[in-house]
Design a protein around this motif. Sequence first.
Motif, short mmCIF file in Angstrom:
data_model
loop_
_atom_site.label_atom_id
_atom_site.label_comp_id
_atom_site.label_asym_id
_atom_site.label_seq_id
_atom_site.Cartn_x
_atom_site.Cartn_y
_atom_site.Cartn_z
N PHE A 1 16.09 -3.41 -29.51
CA PHE A 1 16.24 -1.99 -29.84
C PHE A 1 15.67 -1.08 -28.74
CE2 PHE A 1 16.42 -4.35 -33.73
CZ PHE A 1 17.42 -3.73 -34.45
N MET A 2 15.35 -1.68 -27.60
CA MET A 2 14.72 -0.92 -26.53
C MET A 2 15.41 -1.20 -25.20
SD MET A 2 10.72 -1.36 -27.63
CE MET A 2 10.21 0.26 -27.09
N ASN B 1 0.84 -1.20 0.00
CA ASN B 1 0.00 0.00 0.00
C ASN B 1 0.87 1.25 0.00
OD1 ASN B 1 -2.34 -1.50 0.04
ND2 ASN B 1 -2.65 -1.35 2.26
N GLY B 2 0.67 2.06 -1.05
CA GLY B 2 1.43 3.30 -1.14
C GLY B 2 2.76 3.17 -1.84
N VAL B 3 3.12 1.98 -2.31
CA VAL B 3 4.37 1.79 -3.05
C VAL B 3 4.02 1.29 -4.45
CG1 VAL B 3 6.60 0.61 -3.15
CG2 VAL B 3 5.60 1.23 -0.93
N ARG B 4 4.13 2.18 -5.42
CA ARG B 4 3.72 1.87 -6.79
C ARG B 4 4.97 1.76 -7.67
NH1 ARG B 4 1.47 5.04 -11.20
NH2 ARG B 4 1.82 6.92 -9.96
N CYS B 5 5.14 0.62 -8.34
CA CYS B 5 6.29 0.38 -9.21
C CYS B 5 5.80 0.04 -10.61
CB CYS B 5 7.14 -0.77 -8.68
SG CYS B 5 7.78 -0.54 -7.01
N TRP B 6 6.52 0.53 -11.60
CA TRP B 6 6.16 0.15 -12.97
C TRP B 6 7.38 0.15 -13.88
CZ3 TRP B 6 5.02 4.93 -10.90
CH2 TRP B 6 5.37 6.07 -11.63
N GLN B 7 7.21 -0.53 -14.99
CA GLN B 7 8.27 -0.66 -16.00
C GLN B 7 7.74 -0.20 -17.35
OE1 GLN B 7 10.91 -4.35 -16.54
NE2 GLN B 7 9.50 -4.53 -18.26
N GLU B 8 8.53 0.62 -18.01
CA GLU B 8 8.22 1.06 -19.37
C GLU B 8 9.43 0.86 -20.25
OE1 GLU B 8 6.70 5.03 -19.59
OE2 GLU B 8 5.39 4.79 -17.84
N LYS B 9 9.21 0.74 -21.55
CA LYS B 9 10.31 0.57 -22.49
C LYS B 9 10.53 1.85 -23.28
CE LYS B 9 9.74 -4.41 -22.71
NZ LYS B 9 9.35 -5.58 -23.51
N ARG B 10 11.79 2.15 -23.51
CA ARG B 10 12.19 3.32 -24.30
C ARG B 10 13.14 2.87 -25.40
NH1 ARG B 10 8.72 5.16 -21.48
NH2 ARG B 10 8.81 6.98 -20.10
N PRO B 11 13.07 3.50 -26.57
CA PRO B 11 13.98 3.10 -27.65
C PRO B 11 15.41 3.52 -27.38
CG PRO B 11 12.69 5.02 -28.28
CD PRO B 11 12.13 4.55 -26.97
N ILE B 12 16.35 2.74 -27.90
CA ILE B 12 17.74 3.18 -27.94
C ILE B 12 17.81 4.28 -29.01
CG2 ILE B 12 20.11 2.48 -28.44
CD1 ILE B 12 19.27 -0.36 -27.54
N GLN B 13 18.34 5.42 -28.67
CA GLN B 13 18.25 6.57 -29.57
C GLN B 13 19.08 6.42 -30.84
OE1 GLN B 13 19.26 9.34 -26.27
NE2 GLN B 13 17.58 10.56 -27.05
N ALA C 1 10.49 0.33 -32.91
CA ALA C 1 10.90 0.69 -31.55
C ALA C 1 10.93 2.20 -31.35
CB ALA C 1 12.27 0.09 -31.24
N GLY C 2 11.19 2.95 -32.42
CA GLY C 2 11.24 4.40 -32.33
C GLY C 2 12.65 4.96 -32.22
N CYS C 3 13.66 4.22 -32.67
CA CYS C 3 15.04 4.72 -32.65
C CYS C 3 15.14 5.97 -33.53
CB CYS C 3 16.01 3.66 -33.16
SG CYS C 3 15.97 2.12 -32.20
N LYS C 4 15.78 7.02 -33.01
CA LYS C 4 15.83 8.29 -33.75
C LYS C 4 16.87 8.30 -34.85
CE LYS C 4 13.91 11.33 -30.20
NZ LYS C 4 14.14 12.52 -29.34
N GLU C 5 18.02 7.69 -34.59
CA GLU C 5 19.08 7.63 -35.59
C GLU C 5 19.36 6.17 -35.93
OE1 GLU C 5 22.63 10.00 -35.15
OE2 GLU C 5 21.61 11.35 -33.74
N ILE C 6 19.24 5.83 -37.21
CA ILE C 6 19.50 4.48 -37.68
C ILE C 6 20.58 4.59 -38.75
CG2 ILE C 6 18.52 2.39 -38.68
CD1 ILE C 6 15.75 3.37 -37.74
N VAL C 7 21.80 4.25 -38.36
CA VAL C 7 22.98 4.42 -39.23
C VAL C 7 23.34 3.08 -39.84
CG1 VAL C 7 25.41 5.09 -39.29
CG2 VAL C 7 23.81 6.29 -37.76
#
Length: 427
Positions: free
Chosen positions: A382-383, A107-119, A146-152
């Motif tokens: 890629f995330m 109670n009162g301890v909220r945890c979460w996981q989200e994914k972010r792209p490798i830029q 995934a949403g990677c900003k630079e793809i070389v």
Amino acid sequence: MKKIYNLKKEDWKDVLRRPTQTVEAIEGLVNDIFKEVEAEGDAIIKKYTQQFDKVSLDDLLVTPAEIAEAKKTVSPGLKAAIQLAKSNIELFHKAQVTDRVEVETTNGVRCWQEKRPIQKVGLYIPGGTAPLFSTILMLAVPATIAGCKEIVLCSPPNTEGKLDPAILYTASLCGVTKIIKVGGIQAIAGMTFGTKTVPQVYKIFGPGNQYVTVAKQLATKHGVAIDMPAGPSELLVVADDSANAAFVASDLLSQAEHGVDSQVILVSTSKDMIASVEREVALQLEDLPRKEIARQAIANSKLIFVEDDQTAIDLINEYGPEHYIVCVSNEDFYLENTVNAGSVFIGNYTPESAGDYASGTNHTLPTNGYAKQYSGVNLDSFMKSMTFQKISAEGIQHIGNAIELMAEAEGLQAHKNAVTLRLNSLK
């Protein structure tokens, strides 16, 4: 192919050894090139492009005009095939998107996981004797999802200083942001350190020869992640009398033609199947344009007879094949008990080529036994997974004392104080 009967377990390691050089045999050259690229950038990349690819380039960057010309050159039929493959690969990789994971642990301890792209990601696409434009689909499609900003993208030029039109067309179709005409060790070094032309990236993807594989491993010492140590291609087929020998032979040759250091293996509980496959390999080999390459790879390859399914599966898991074809009547036994494989192909009508091109799964896979601990490339490659937490006044009161006790037991007083101050403020 070497036929092996009644293989003893103590001989497995020697028989299953890959035909690759050791890291130590290559590392000196890779280190030297890395140091030069770090110090002198584009000039050294051009020097080694001249030395290894036999072409002198003024500009390493592919221009929009070159891409436009390539689009005109690729046939309508090939464009349609590439688009079909892209569609299937997109479907499979979009299905891998996951929602945020959230839980209130107390109670009162909220945890979460989200994914972010490798830029920033770098894609290495082999050229040379086989320009692998299909690998662009396997890497750029999930990178874009995934949403990677630079793809070389880096790929070695031919002796005219150009990239294959299919590589340029596919890269443009899949959202690659920069295409550079450079291959080998110098390409990996460029993406590791960054130069005037080659952007520095956070993670490098893609297969290559033994030199590229060692270069990728060295890149990790300089703060760059890699997908896996993916080296020369390999295939293991397990087949019994229910398999089609011609199909099996064609699959073995499909990987043997990749390069002289590729390896293919047939494991079978049937001596008749081994004999039939050996004959088919000899027949089909003669009709291949790349038969000299395939012939050398076949010389490194094995036909292994085992007495029973359990021995076969134990041998297969010990090898940990990159590509693994299962053509047996006892299919479920093999699928349930396989634990080490990059990608699995099931039944007489599932050639490994399908996964290489258009079924939808990814063909960038762990080789050299790394299937024991690495996955093939997928959307998550890629995330990054990031965790979050938010604790209320009620929550810190629930877990605060436990934190204090644990911090004190570890001798970390400041950790304890960070909690104690908050608890005291609530009294």
